[in-house]
Design a protein around this motif. Sequence first.
Motif, PDB file in Angstrom:
ATOM      1  N   SER A 139       5.520 -23.376  25.696  1.00 55.34           N
ATOM      2  CA  SER A 139       4.929 -23.516  27.018  1.00 55.34           C
ATOM      3  C   SER A 139       5.546 -24.697  27.769  1.00 55.34           C
ATOM      4  N   CYS A 140       5.699 -25.827  27.081  1.00 50.78           N
ATOM      5  CA  CYS A 140       6.314 -27.001  27.720  1.00 50.78           C
ATOM      6  C   CYS A 140       7.774 -26.746  28.046  1.00 50.78           C
ATOM      7  N   LYS A 143       2.599 -24.143  22.042  1.00 55.14           N
ATOM      8  CA  LYS A 143       2.529 -25.248  23.005  1.00 55.14           C
ATOM      9  C   LYS A 143       3.929 -25.735  23.366  1.00 55.14           C
ATOM     10  N   SER A 144       4.813 -25.817  22.374  1.00 49.31           N
ATOM     11  CA  SER A 144       6.183 -26.257  22.630  1.00 49.31           C
ATOM     12  C   SER A 144       6.908 -25.273  23.529  1.00 49.31           C
ATOM     13  N   TYR A 146       9.055 -23.880  28.748  1.00 48.96           N
ATOM     14  CA  TYR A 146       9.053 -22.975  29.902  1.00 48.96           C
ATOM     15  C   TYR A 146       8.880 -23.758  31.202  1.00 48.96           C
ATOM     16  N   ASP A 147       7.984 -24.744  31.186  1.00 52.90           N
ATOM     17  CA  ASP A 147       7.778 -25.564  32.384  1.00 52.90           C
ATOM     18  C   ASP A 147       9.041 -26.330  32.757  1.00 52.90           C
ATOM     19  N   ILE A 148       9.677 -26.946  31.786  1.00 54.06           N
ATOM     20  CA  ILE A 148      10.909 -27.696  32.052  1.00 54.06           C
ATOM     21  C   ILE A 148      12.009 -26.763  32.538  1.00 54.06           C
TER      22      ILE A 148
END
Length: 140
Positions: free
Chosen positions: A89-90, A86-87, A92-94
């Motif tokens: 993934s976040c 999850k970390s 990657y978004d940032i």
Amino acid sequence: MKTIKLYKEKVKLIFLILSTVIFFSLGYIVLNGEYYSSALLGVSAASLGLSLFQIKRVCTFIKRPETYTNEQIELKDERNIMLVEKSKSCAYDIETFVILGITAYAIYSDNVGFVLAVLVLWSIRIFSFFYYFSKKNNEY
């Protein structure tokens, strides 16, 4: 099995110490006074910090082997694996939004080399996303 894993930790420590010495010698002796000298000295300082941390870990593992076992159990825990995914993934978004901002700046600066470098960066991000997506899809 435990000694093999502890051996890997010791190899990491030796690698970190060698990289510290190499970067320091390149930055201070070989390229002294040049533009890249300070960057290499900064990398050697970071490697020194990581080396000290790794020395502390190895000494702790040698004194108390149960801490090494506990660390390995925590690494393989399903909840921790989910939190790491999850970390990532976040992050990657940032990172996508940061690269988008760099892309806008690259286009605005009218520097073709910079624009091509950002294009390569975008390509790597897209291909890595599809690679890991297909890899994870095959696991589940």
